[in-house]
Enzyme design. Structure first.
Site, PDB file in Angstrom:
ATOM      1  NE  ARG A  26      18.948  27.353  66.962  1.00 17.99           N
ATOM      2  CZ  ARG A  26      19.768  26.861  66.039  1.00 17.99           C
ATOM      3  NH1 ARG A  26      19.401  25.857  65.300  1.00 17.99           N
ATOM      4  NH2 ARG A  26      20.947  27.396  65.853  1.00 17.99           N
ATOM      5  NE  ARG A  66      21.087  22.694  57.583  1.00 13.61           N
ATOM      6  CZ  ARG A  66      20.291  23.410  58.351  1.00 13.61           C
ATOM      7  NH1 ARG A  66      19.198  22.856  58.834  1.00 13.61           N
ATOM      8  NH2 ARG A  66      20.558  24.654  58.629  1.00 13.61           N
ATOM      9  CG  ASP A  85      26.999  22.563  67.731  1.00  8.92           C
ATOM     10  OD1 ASP A  85      25.797  22.505  68.014  1.00  8.92           O
ATOM     11  OD2 ASP A  85      27.524  23.552  67.172  1.00  8.92           O
ATOM     12  CB  CYS A 106      14.982  25.148  65.068  1.00  7.72           C
ATOM     13  SG  CYS A 106      16.459  24.191  64.916  1.00  7.72           S
ATOM     14  CE  LYS A 110      26.827  23.801  60.511  1.00 11.43           C
ATOM     15  NZ  LYS A 110      25.823  24.679  61.146  1.00 11.43           N
ATOM     16  CG  ASN A 111      28.327  26.501  63.220  1.00  9.43           C
ATOM     17  OD1 ASN A 111      27.629  26.428  62.201  1.00  9.43           O
ATOM     18  ND2 ASN A 111      28.088  25.788  64.303  1.00  9.43           N
TER      19      ASN A 111
HETATM   20  N1  EPU Z   1      18.762  32.352  72.266  1.00 12.52           N
HETATM   21  C1  EPU Z   1      17.739  33.168  72.692  1.00 12.52           C
HETATM   22  N2  EPU Z   1      17.583  34.397  72.085  1.00 12.52           N
HETATM   23  C2  EPU Z   1      18.419  34.818  71.102  1.00 12.52           C
HETATM   24  C3  EPU Z   1      19.472  33.976  70.673  1.00 12.52           C
HETATM   25  C4  EPU Z   1      19.615  32.738  71.282  1.00 12.52           C
HETATM   26  O1  EPU Z   1      16.973  32.804  73.587  1.00 12.52           O
HETATM   27  O2  EPU Z   1      18.225  35.952  70.583  1.00 12.52           O
HETATM   28  C5  EPU Z   1      18.913  31.009  72.886  1.00 12.52           C
HETATM   29  C6  EPU Z   1      18.655  29.908  71.838  1.00 12.52           C
HETATM   30  O3  EPU Z   1      17.272  29.651  71.717  1.00 12.52           O
HETATM   31  C7  EPU Z   1      19.436  28.739  72.392  1.00 12.52           C
HETATM   32  C8  EPU Z   1      20.626  29.426  73.062  1.00 12.52           C
HETATM   33  O4  EPU Z   1      20.246  30.798  73.267  1.00 12.52           O
HETATM   34  O5  EPU Z   1      18.663  28.043  73.335  1.00 12.52           O
HETATM   35  C9  EPU Z   1      21.919  29.358  72.277  1.00 12.52           C
HETATM   36  O6  EPU Z   1      21.740  29.988  71.023  1.00 12.52           O
HETATM   37  P1  EPU Z   1      22.915  30.720  70.232  1.00 12.52           P
HETATM   38  O7  EPU Z   1      22.384  32.021  69.731  1.00 12.52           O
HETATM   39  O8  EPU Z   1      24.160  30.729  71.045  1.00 12.52           O
HETATM   40  O9  EPU Z   1      23.113  29.714  69.021  1.00 12.52           O
HETATM   41  P2  EPU Z   1      23.004  30.027  67.469  1.00 12.52           P
HETATM   42  O10 EPU Z   1      23.819  31.200  67.117  1.00 12.52           O
HETATM   43  O11 EPU Z   1      21.591  29.969  67.031  1.00 12.52           O
HETATM   44  C10 EPU Z   1      25.143  28.605  66.959  1.00 12.52           C
HETATM   45  C11 EPU Z   1      25.494  27.462  66.048  1.00 12.52           C
HETATM   46  C12 EPU Z   1      24.814  26.190  66.519  1.00 12.52           C
HETATM   47  C13 EPU Z   1      25.289  25.910  67.946  1.00 12.52           C
HETATM   48  C14 EPU Z   1      24.989  27.114  68.849  1.00 12.52           C
HETATM   49  C15 EPU Z   1      25.503  26.956  70.269  1.00 12.52           C
HETATM   50  C16 EPU Z   1      25.810  28.588  63.936  1.00 12.52           C
HETATM   51  C17 EPU Z   1      25.333  28.824  62.549  1.00 12.52           C
HETATM   52  N3  EPU Z   1      25.061  27.786  64.695  1.00 12.52           N
HETATM   53  O12 EPU Z   1      23.723  28.718  66.883  1.00 12.52           O
HETATM   54  O13 EPU Z   1      25.252  25.154  65.657  1.00 12.52           O
HETATM   55  O14 EPU Z   1      24.633  24.765  68.447  1.00 12.52           O
HETATM   56  O15 EPU Z   1      25.593  28.299  68.280  1.00 12.52           O
HETATM   57  O16 EPU Z   1      26.860  26.736  70.278  1.00 12.52           O
HETATM   58  O17 EPU Z   1      26.852  29.081  64.336  1.00 12.52           O
HETATM   59  C18 EPU Z   1      25.150  23.087  64.574  1.00 12.52           C
HETATM   60  O18 EPU Z   1      26.183  23.423  63.962  1.00 12.52           O
HETATM   61  O19 EPU Z   1      24.694  21.909  64.565  1.00 12.52           O
HETATM   62  C19 EPU Z   1      24.441  24.092  65.353  1.00 12.52           C
HETATM   63  C20 EPU Z   1      23.172  23.955  65.739  1.00 12.52           C
END
Ligand code: EPU
Length: 421
Positions: free
Chosen positions: A123, A399, A307, A118, A22-23
């Site tokens: 996030r 999802r 995850d 969320c 998915k990701n």
């Molecule tokens: N963060 C910030 N500012 C930003 C971006 C992120 O503070 O601009 C913080 C977030 O709040 C969080 C941390 O950094 O505390 C990690 O966030 P990241 O941006 O790495 O995660 P994401 O891109 O929002 C993806 C996956 C998540 C997975 C995380 C971490 C997708 C669509 N989602 O989320 O997947 O947990 O990376 O590996 O790729 C899931 O599949 O269940 C899921 C939540």
């Protein structure tokens, strides 16, 4: 609304084919925006988040709806005629924010509803915006929307991430590939899904190197062709099935994935006492002795994935002794704990640390899924619990896990989807 009914106690045994990740699929589908040509994306998992992504692309004029057949999507980049991802879609899937980079790169304008909080944490998207600003975009936030402008195009830059955010790395990479000149992006995320995105972008003609390391280098090009790309396998789905097998004292093989995608989770499973064996495209985990407790800290890749935190917590209720799990990525990702306690788990939370005492006898109960991975954790627990477990709010599961009941039934689980009363 549907619920799951699980009759616990059967040892799982057999083989499960792993779906596309998915990701990885989400950013790759959004990357199709970057080209004026048709893209073919294969091995797309059939999931609610993918449907939402198709709706976002459709609202941009890309006409993708109803084209998903046999896990293959065709997206026609020539019909792009809008630049807005509306609230109704972003609020059901935060990853919609990944349209920002590609739209700014291709059209010089993008408008996306600001994702709200969320279930698992606040996030924010500050790192995404900082990086795109370095490339020359300017942003305003008004009426709940982020609007980005780069009327003269993006310009390559040197960018340092304060934290290796997965989504910010993806958005920035998709923006840099069409920017004018070279970019150097430091302290980026190294997840396999980033590597898969880079491979997809390179197949469109993008000039990228260093993906999978801490620094990605990009040399912008004027335009990109369509892609023909097969999405990488889902390491989180695979590790979830291996945990389910061990939880029931069984032996499960996942196929279509290699151990390199998920070494950290496999190392912890071995450390807990599981017998792990692998070939180039399959991994088997066998229960051979009582599990030993673990001390786990979630970290960006190649560390232990957040995850998989909830699924390991379910498993560790059966380890002999005290395990500790520290969640360092999201500030509120222990919502499964009170539900596990309803099934008989002994878990205490202090700050970002959960202490799990095992082994306990789990007994079936009605529990509530609060997010995607929490749902998987409750399924794993229910498979080992005595009696019947009912999992409510199962839409979270849809999802991110393709046909999970069918796949689990195939290896001996008694799991049924029914209408919630
Ligand atoms: N963060 C910030 N500012 C930003 C971006 C992120 O503070 O601009 C913080 C977030 O709040 C969080 C941390 O950094 O505390 C990690 O966030 P990241 O941006 O790495 O995660 P994401 O891109 O929002 C993806 C996956 C998540 C997975 C995380 C971490 C997708 C669509 N989602 O989320 O997947 O947990 O990376 O590996 O790729 C899931 O599949 O269940 C899921 C939540």
């Amino acid at each position: 609304m549907d619920r799951l009914r699980i009759v616990g106690g059967n040892a799982l045994s057999g083989s499960v084919e792993i779906s596309g990740a998915k990701n990885a699929a989400l950013p790759i589908l959004f990357a199709a925006i970057l080209s004026e040509q048709k893209s073919i994306i294969r091995n797309v998992p059939l999931l609610a988040d993918i449907n939402t992504t198709l709706k976002v692309l459709d609202s941009l004029g890309l006409g993708t709806l109803f084209k998903l057949e046999n896990h293959t999507m065709e997206i026609d980049g020539s019909t792009l005629n809008a630049h807005e991802a509306p609230y109704e879609l972003v609020s059901t899937m935060r990853a919609s924010v990944l349209v920002l980079g590609p739209l700014l790169a291709r059209k010089g304008i993008a408008k996306v509803s600001l994702p709200g909080g969320c279930a698992i944490g606040a996030r924010p998207v500050d790192i995404h915006l900082m990086a795109l600003e370095k490339l020359g975009a300017t942003f305003t936030i008004e009426n709940g929307y982020i609007e980005g402008h780069a009327p003269n195009g993006l310009v390559g830059a040197k960018i340092n991430f304060p934290f290796p955010s997965v989504g910010a790395t993806e958005n920035t990479l998709m923006a840099c590939v069409l920017a004018n000149g070279k970019s150097e992006i430091h302290n980026v995320a190294r997840e396999p899904e980033i590597v898969d995105l880079a491979i997809a972008l390179r197949s469109m003609g993008a000039k990228i190197s260093g993906e999978g390391s801490e620094t990605i280098l990009v040399e912008g090009v004027k335009s990109l062709t369509g892609m023909n790309h097969g999405v990488a396998p889902d390491r989180i789905e695979a590790a979830t099935f291996l945990c389910a097998g061990l939880m029931t004292k069984g032996k499960v093989t996942v196929t279509g994935i290699s151990a390199d995608f998920m070494q950290s989770a496999l190392d912890f499973l071995s450390q807990a006492g599981a017998k792990i064996s692998s070939t180039k495209d399959s991994i088997t985990a066998e229960y051979v002795k009582e599990l030993t407790p673990l001390n786990i800290v979630t970290e960006p890749f190649p560390g232990f994935p957040t995850d998989m935190q909830a699924q390991f917590m379910a498993l560790l209720t059966q380890a002999n002794g005290k395990s500790i799990i520290s969640e360092t990525i999201f500030e509120n990702r222990f919502m499964h704990v009170p539900e596990l306690i309803r099934l008989g788990a002994k878990i205490k939370i202090k700050g970002n640390e959960a202490t799990i005492e095992g082994p306990v006898k789990l007994t079936g109960a009605t529990v509530m899924a609060t997010d995607l991975r929490a749902s998987a954790c409750l399924i794993i627990a229910g498979l080992a619990a005595k009696g019947e477990t009912f999992i409510k709010r199962v839409y979270h599961l849809d999802r991110g896990y393709e046909q999970i009941e069918q796949k689990l039934s195939q290896i001996g689980a008694k799991i049924y989807r029914e209408k919630d009363k």
